[in-house]
Design an enzyme around this catalytic site. Structure first.
Site, PDB file in Angstrom:
ATOM      1  CE  LYS A  72      79.547  63.039  29.768  1.00 33.79           C
ATOM      2  NZ  LYS A  72      79.517  63.202  28.290  1.00 33.79           N
ATOM      3  CD  GLN A 143      81.861  65.371  19.239  1.00 32.45           C
ATOM      4  OE1 GLN A 143      80.028  65.422  18.990  1.00 32.45           O
ATOM      5  NE2 GLN A 143      82.378  65.079  20.513  1.00 32.45           N
ATOM      6  CG  ASP A 164      90.165  67.306   9.585  1.00 35.20           C
ATOM      7  OD1 ASP A 164      91.308  67.031   9.681  1.00 35.20           O
ATOM      8  OD2 ASP A 164      89.481  67.413  10.829  1.00 35.20           O
ATOM      9  CG  ASP A 225      86.823  69.452  25.350  1.00 29.82           C
ATOM     10  OD1 ASP A 225      88.412  69.887  25.403  1.00 29.82           O
ATOM     11  OD2 ASP A 225      86.478  68.149  25.271  1.00 29.82           O
TER      12      ASP A 225
END
Length: 332
Positions: A72, A143, A164, A225
């Site tokens: 990827k 996501q 959110d 991440d």
């Protein structure tokens, strides 16, 4: 004459059935744990002049009945909105391990979302209470959709709390799922009290407080991440049965990276890797467990496992666009 299959995001979405994707990703964790996978470290090309970078993620895995290989190629370009492009884009090259023929070139962005949801579902299946019916999600971006889609495959989710700061994102999420679930907007605290919680935000200062988390809640910490990102208060991680996907990645860029590198959290606080649980070397949830946490950074083996599922379905269903990438049509 073999042809390469070109699969856009719609093709990937259509052929990434969670019922097949989740066991394939589980096989990837098992292969990694058994030593039946190769996954070199993610490599980076930094492009400061464009305020971006490239990342390459190659992998091979052998599940026994099938094997898969691919790479990827993904970017993060933070100024891309000025060009009308997404900040993150990915391209997956899926190849035959036997001959190296490029079987497919597919959209890696949709693939990443699907396999990330599937990874959370694998962890949820092993670590959440069996009778889990409520799910909280913090972060209503792209996501969040695959988190609910995947986790509802392994647990009978009925009630969903979505939290959110962006009210439009929350409204869009509710619109997408209100026909299938009792879904409502709520606070982070309300989401954290559910049987299962998935956090999918890019924050660098913890937003989920320890005292809000249910006594037996399972948490999928999916947002971190990169170095410095951190969604859960340290006390949650220290009190929980803490499961990771890969030690090197989680300590560098996962949910635990900040407390780990500050010395607040050590290897002694990590229960084990999800692969150890999948292959049966360590127990998943037991009657004595309270809070459980899965720290997911995303592994290249998940991408090749997901690409395998997508390619097999697309090939069977005649989806996508086959083309002669290598120019073999004129050769005998």
């Amino acid at each position: 004459m073999m042809q390469t299959l070109l699969l856009n995001s719609d093709d990937v979405h259509e052929n990434a059935n969670m019922a097949d994707l989740i066991p394939a990703v589980e096989e990837a964790f098992a292969a990694f744990e058994r030593g039946d996978a190769q996954m070199p470290p993610k490599s980076y090309i930094d492009l400061p002049r464009y305020n971006g970078d490239f990342r390459s993620m190659p992998a091979y895995m052998d599940a026994g009945d099938w094997d898969a290989a691919g790479i990827k190629w993904v970017n993060v370009h933070t100024d891309n909105d000025e060009h009308g492009l997404p900040t993150v884009m990915g391209t997956m090259v899926y190849s035959s391990p036997e001959t190296a023929f490029p079987l497919a070139i597919m959209d890696g962005t949709e693939l990443t979302m699907k396999r990330t949801g599937a990874a959370a579902a694998v962890a949820t299946d092993h670590l959440a209470v069996e009778d889990a019916t409520s799910m909280g999600i913090v972060g209503a971006g792209v996501q969040s959709y695959t988190q609910l889609e995947a986790i509802s495959t392994v647990r009978d989710i009925e009630d969903v709390v979505i939290s959110d700061v962006d009210e439009e994102r929350v409204a869009n999420f509710i619109d997408a799922f209100e026909d299938r679930f009792d879904v409502r907007a709520g606070s982070i605290e309300e989401a954290a009290a559910c049987d299962v919680l998935s956090t999918v935000t890019p924050v660098e200062s913890p937003i989920v407080p320890r005292d809000a988390v249910g006594d037996r809640t399972h948490i999928n910490a999916m947002g971190a991440d990169a170095e410095g990102k951190h969604e859960l208060e340290d006390e949650i991680l220290l009190d929980a049965k803490l499961v990771i996907d890969d030690h090197e990645q989680t300590t560098h860029s996962g949910e635990i990276n900040v407390p780990y590198n500050e010395g607040v959290l050590t290897d002694d606080d990590i229960y084990g890797a999800i692969g150890e649980i999948v292959v049966g070397d360590k127990a998943g949830r037991t009657d004595d467990d309270g809070i459980t946490v899965f720290d997911s950074t995303g592994l290249a083996i998940q991408d090749v496992a997901a690409a395998h599922v997508v390619y097999e379905h697309a090939d069977e269903n005649d989806n996508g666009y086959p083309f002669d990438l290598l120019g073999l049509a004129g050769e005998n």
